[in-house]
Design a protein around this motif. Structure first.
Motif, PDB file in Angstrom:
ATOM      1  N   LEU A 101      12.602   6.684   1.167  1.00 28.65           N
ATOM      2  CA  LEU A 101      11.698   5.538   1.330  1.00 28.65           C
ATOM      3  C   LEU A 101      11.859   4.902   2.701  1.00 28.65           C
ATOM      4  O   LEU A 101      11.579   3.710   2.881  1.00 28.65           O
ATOM      5  CB  LEU A 101      11.977   4.494   0.236  1.00 28.65           C
ATOM      6  CG  LEU A 101      11.872   4.986  -1.200  1.00 28.65           C
ATOM      7  CD1 LEU A 101      12.237   3.867  -2.167  1.00 28.65           C
ATOM      8  CD2 LEU A 101      10.488   5.518  -1.498  1.00 28.65           C
ATOM      9  N   PHE A 144      10.149  -1.506  -0.611  1.00 32.32           N
ATOM     10  CA  PHE A 144       9.168  -0.475  -0.315  1.00 32.32           C
ATOM     11  C   PHE A 144       7.903  -0.689  -1.143  1.00 32.32           C
ATOM     12  O   PHE A 144       6.790  -0.567  -0.629  1.00 32.32           O
ATOM     13  CB  PHE A 144       9.749   0.911  -0.596  1.00 32.32           C
ATOM     14  CG  PHE A 144       8.785   2.022  -0.332  1.00 32.32           C
ATOM     15  CD1 PHE A 144       8.598   2.504   0.951  1.00 32.32           C
ATOM     16  CD2 PHE A 144       8.059   2.580  -1.376  1.00 32.32           C
ATOM     17  CE1 PHE A 144       7.703   3.523   1.196  1.00 32.32           C
ATOM     18  CE2 PHE A 144       7.156   3.598  -1.138  1.00 32.32           C
ATOM     19  CZ  PHE A 144       6.970   4.072   0.155  1.00 32.32           C
ATOM     20  N   HIS A 177       4.268  -1.307   0.316  1.00 28.56           N
ATOM     21  CA  HIS A 177       3.210  -0.363  -0.049  1.00 28.56           C
ATOM     22  C   HIS A 177       2.013  -1.101  -0.652  1.00 28.56           C
ATOM     23  O   HIS A 177       0.870  -0.813  -0.305  1.00 28.56           O
ATOM     24  CB  HIS A 177       3.751   0.674  -1.032  1.00 28.56           C
ATOM     25  CG  HIS A 177       2.740   1.686  -1.436  1.00 28.56           C
ATOM     26  ND1 HIS A 177       2.298   2.675  -0.596  1.00 28.56           N
ATOM     27  CD2 HIS A 177       2.064   1.850  -2.601  1.00 28.56           C
ATOM     28  CE1 HIS A 177       1.395   3.402  -1.219  1.00 28.56           C
ATOM     29  NE2 HIS A 177       1.244   2.932  -2.430  1.00 28.56           N
ATOM     30  N   ASP A 178       2.268  -2.064  -1.546  1.00 28.63           N
ATOM     31  CA  ASP A 178       1.177  -2.838  -2.149  1.00 28.63           C
ATOM     32  C   ASP A 178       0.425  -3.634  -1.089  1.00 28.63           C
ATOM     33  O   ASP A 178      -0.801  -3.690  -1.101  1.00 28.63           O
ATOM     34  CB  ASP A 178       1.713  -3.774  -3.229  1.00 28.63           C
ATOM     35  CG  ASP A 178       2.171  -3.032  -4.476  1.00 28.63           C
ATOM     36  OD1 ASP A 178       1.822  -1.838  -4.623  1.00 28.63           O
ATOM     37  OD2 ASP A 178       2.897  -3.640  -5.292  1.00 28.63           O
ATOM     38  N   LYS A 234       0.191  -2.950   2.090  1.00 23.56           N
ATOM     39  CA  LYS A 234      -0.552  -2.010   2.922  1.00 23.56           C
ATOM     40  C   LYS A 234      -1.812  -1.550   2.199  1.00 23.56           C
ATOM     41  O   LYS A 234      -2.882  -1.470   2.793  1.00 23.56           O
ATOM     42  CB  LYS A 234       0.326  -0.811   3.276  1.00 23.56           C
ATOM     43  CG  LYS A 234      -0.336   0.176   4.197  1.00 23.56           C
ATOM     44  CD  LYS A 234       0.614   1.303   4.544  1.00 23.56           C
ATOM     45  CE  LYS A 234      -0.067   2.330   5.423  1.00 23.56           C
ATOM     46  NZ  LYS A 234       0.819   3.460   5.713  1.00 23.56           N
ATOM     47  N   GLN A 235      -1.705  -1.257   0.904  1.00 25.61           N
ATOM     48  CA  GLN A 235      -2.868  -0.824   0.128  1.00 25.61           C
ATOM     49  C   GLN A 235      -3.917  -1.928   0.086  1.00 25.61           C
ATOM     50  O   GLN A 235      -5.102  -1.667   0.223  1.00 25.61           O
ATOM     51  CB  GLN A 235      -2.461  -0.429  -1.287  1.00 25.61           C
ATOM     52  CG  GLN A 235      -1.711   0.884  -1.346  1.00 25.61           C
ATOM     53  CD  GLN A 235      -2.540   2.043  -0.853  1.00 25.61           C
ATOM     54  OE1 GLN A 235      -2.357   2.494   0.274  1.00 25.61           O
ATOM     55  NE2 GLN A 235      -3.439   2.520  -1.648  1.00 25.61           N
TER      56      GLN A 235
END
Length: 111
Positions: A58, A66, A70-71, A73-74
């Protein structure tokens, strides 16, 4: 369901690696007196491993950090995609809908 054949640990290298680390970092470090004690220490180890400990896969971030990154960024990519696609639709195609010369414009208004 398939199982690893006896004597063939390379058939699932991931679990073999995890089991080795678990033994080295948890089971071999503690002397368990009661089952309750073992359960508590193993649960603590699971929380530390799954939430707090950095993982090389990761990018050396803890899983919880992480997941948050990631959330975020999404969400950014999704909101950015929606905004840009709306703008592209409106700005890029309006020349296709309107008449190009004066006589076409007048006939479009009359009809």
């Amino acid at each position: 369901m398939s199982f690893i054949r006896p004597g063939k640990p390379v058939e699932n290298a991931f679990i073999e690696s995890f089991n080795g680390r678990f033994c080295d970092e948890c089971l071999n470090e503690h002397w368990f007196v009661l089952m309750r004690h073992a359960t508590r220490l193993i649960e603590d180890r699971c929380i530390e491993y799954n939430i707090e400990r950095p993982h090389s896969s990761l990018g050396y971030l803890p899983p919880a950090q992480f997941a948050r990154a990631h959330d975020a960024k999404q969400q950014f990519l999704t909101s950015n995609f929606n905004c840009s696609s709306d703008q592209d639709r409106g700005a890029g195609q309006d020349h296709l809908d309107r008449p190009h010369n004066v006589s076409e414009r007048k006939s479009a208004v009359v009809h």
